[in-house]
Design a protein around this motif. Structure first.
Motif, PDB file in Angstrom:
ATOM      1  N   UNK A  27       0.807  -1.222   0.000  1.00  0.00           N
ATOM      2  CA  UNK A  27       0.000   0.000   0.000  1.00  0.00           C
ATOM      3  C   UNK A  27       0.843   1.276   0.000  1.00  0.00           C
ATOM      4  N   UNK A  28       2.073   1.227   0.516  1.00  0.00           N
ATOM      5  CA  UNK A  28       2.918   2.412   0.537  1.00  0.00           C
ATOM      6  C   UNK A  28       3.782   2.531  -0.721  1.00  0.00           C
ATOM      7  N   UNK A  29       3.730   1.536  -1.602  1.00  0.00           N
ATOM      8  CA  UNK A  29       4.549   1.557  -2.810  1.00  0.00           C
ATOM      9  C   UNK A  29       3.985   2.561  -3.813  1.00  0.00           C
ATOM     10  N   UNK A  30       4.760   3.591  -4.183  1.00  0.00           N
ATOM     11  CA  UNK A  30       4.240   4.579  -5.131  1.00  0.00           C
ATOM     12  C   UNK A  30       4.295   4.067  -6.561  1.00  0.00           C
ATOM     13  N   UNK A  49      -1.151  -4.463  -9.251  1.00  0.00           N
ATOM     14  CA  UNK A  49      -2.189  -4.817  -8.279  1.00  0.00           C
ATOM     15  C   UNK A  49      -1.871  -4.144  -6.956  1.00  0.00           C
ATOM     16  N   UNK A  50      -2.656  -3.163  -6.593  1.00  0.00           N
ATOM     17  CA  UNK A  50      -2.396  -2.398  -5.363  1.00  0.00           C
ATOM     18  C   UNK A  50      -3.217  -2.962  -4.218  1.00  0.00           C
ATOM     19  N   UNK A  51      -2.534  -3.366  -3.141  1.00  0.00           N
ATOM     20  CA  UNK A  51      -3.210  -3.950  -1.976  1.00  0.00           C
ATOM     21  C   UNK A  51      -3.646  -2.850  -1.023  1.00  0.00           C
ATOM     22  N   UNK A 100      -4.431  -1.247 -13.727  1.00  0.00           N
ATOM     23  CA  UNK A 100      -4.252  -0.950 -12.311  1.00  0.00           C
ATOM     24  C   UNK A 100      -5.500  -1.400 -11.556  1.00  0.00           C
ATOM     25  N   UNK A 101      -5.312  -2.199 -10.524  1.00  0.00           N
ATOM     26  CA  UNK A 101      -6.436  -2.648  -9.711  1.00  0.00           C
ATOM     27  C   UNK A 101      -6.180  -2.333  -8.245  1.00  0.00           C
ATOM     28  N   UNK A 102      -7.258  -2.323  -7.461  1.00  0.00           N
ATOM     29  CA  UNK A 102      -7.120  -2.177  -6.016  1.00  0.00           C
ATOM     30  C   UNK A 102      -8.059  -3.183  -5.362  1.00  0.00           C
ATOM     31  N   UNK A 145     -10.895  -5.066   3.040  1.00  0.00           N
ATOM     32  CA  UNK A 145     -10.742  -4.516   4.383  1.00  0.00           C
ATOM     33  C   UNK A 145     -12.067  -4.197   5.070  1.00  0.00           C
ATOM     34  N   UNK A 146     -13.181  -4.584   4.458  1.00  0.00           N
ATOM     35  CA  UNK A 146     -14.484  -4.212   5.011  1.00  0.00           C
ATOM     36  C   UNK A 146     -14.649  -4.716   6.437  1.00  0.00           C
TER      37      UNK A 146
END
Length: 265
Positions: free
Chosen positions: A66-69, A85-87, A106-108, A113-114
């Protein structure tokens, strides 16, 4: 037709080793490895863009922490990359224009996290009402904790700002605890008859716990400001599971120091 097999596919899992253990069970890593040749970040530290470019050379898929730009030059430097793939819930640090220009998907993972965020919120509300962490800190410091009965969730009022998927799950949990649930969201309609949809002003005035779960955007910047905290009851608690830019931190600190609210998390 040329169909690629898993042996032709290279996947980079960019999470540092310690962080990776918190995000992925061993079975998940093994399953990811079955989808292709798996590379992992064993450095123990978050990679910067230059390190990420070097590590991801020749990769088809990059699973990013998540912190990876996702800077533009990252996508420009990885011609073989097909997916980023962004976690995380948002894509705030991703250059989508650069990704699109290079044909990179690009996906998230907004749904992941719900339950976790909602459960954390309930835990924080219990902690604030019962002063659990305060008592633990006192005990570990060699002091005798003050004996407190604390505040029950049952019968208390929780006001939820925003009515997205996390909020809906949280409302169900709060109702199970016997709480009165208020929701303020001008862009959503609450159809659950057990929940009271109301104005922001009334929610702040009547809630024992105010939970901020609004979307972070230009309209919600500093949504919780001095005026908002002034509307809350002095006995109320503020919980922010959303982004920090929704809260005027100076106003929050002032509200806590001047005891306009009882606590925050």
């Amino acid at each position: 037709m040329n169909v690629r097999t898993p042996t032709d596919r290279t996947i980079l899992l960019a999470h540092p080793a310690d962080v990776r253990r918190n995000y992925f069970r061993p079975e998940a890593v093994e399953a990811l490895g079955r989808l292709g040749t798996l590379r992992m970040n064993e450095s123990g530290a978050e990679w910067n863009t230059d390190q990420l470019i070097e590590a991801a050379g020749g990769c088809d898929v990059l699973v990013a922490y998540r912190e990876t730009p996702g800077e533009g030059r990252l996508f420009d430097a990885l011609p073989e990359l097909k997916a980023y793939v962004r976690c995380a819930v948002d894509i705030r640090n991703i250059d989508l224009a650069a990704a699109s220009r290079n044909g990179i998907l690009v996906t998230h993972v907004s749904g992941v996290f719900i339950s976790g965020v909602a459960e954390w919120t309930i835990g924080v509300m219990i902690d604030l009402g019962r002063k659990l962490s305060t008592s633990i800190s006192a005990y570990r410091s060699g002091r005798t904790p003050v004996a407190l009965v604390g505040t029950e969730l049952r019968g208390a009022t929780v006001g939820v700002i925003g009515y997205g998927r996390i909020s809906r799950y949280l409302c169900d949990l709060a109702l199970a605890f016997g709480m009165r649930v208020l929701v303020a969201d001008p862009f959503a309609k609450v159809e659950d008859g057990r929940i009271e949809q109301t104005s922001m002003e009334l929610l702040l005035a009547e809630s024992d716990y105010v939970v901020c779960l609004a979307v972070a955007n230009a309209l919600t910047e500093n949504l919780m400001n001095a005026e908002a905290f002034a509307l809350m009851k002095p006995s109320a608690y503020f919980v922010n599971p959303s982004r920090g830019n929704l809260v005027d931190e100076a106003a929050l600190l002032d509200a806590l120091v001047c005891k306009r609210i009882s606590g925050a998390a």
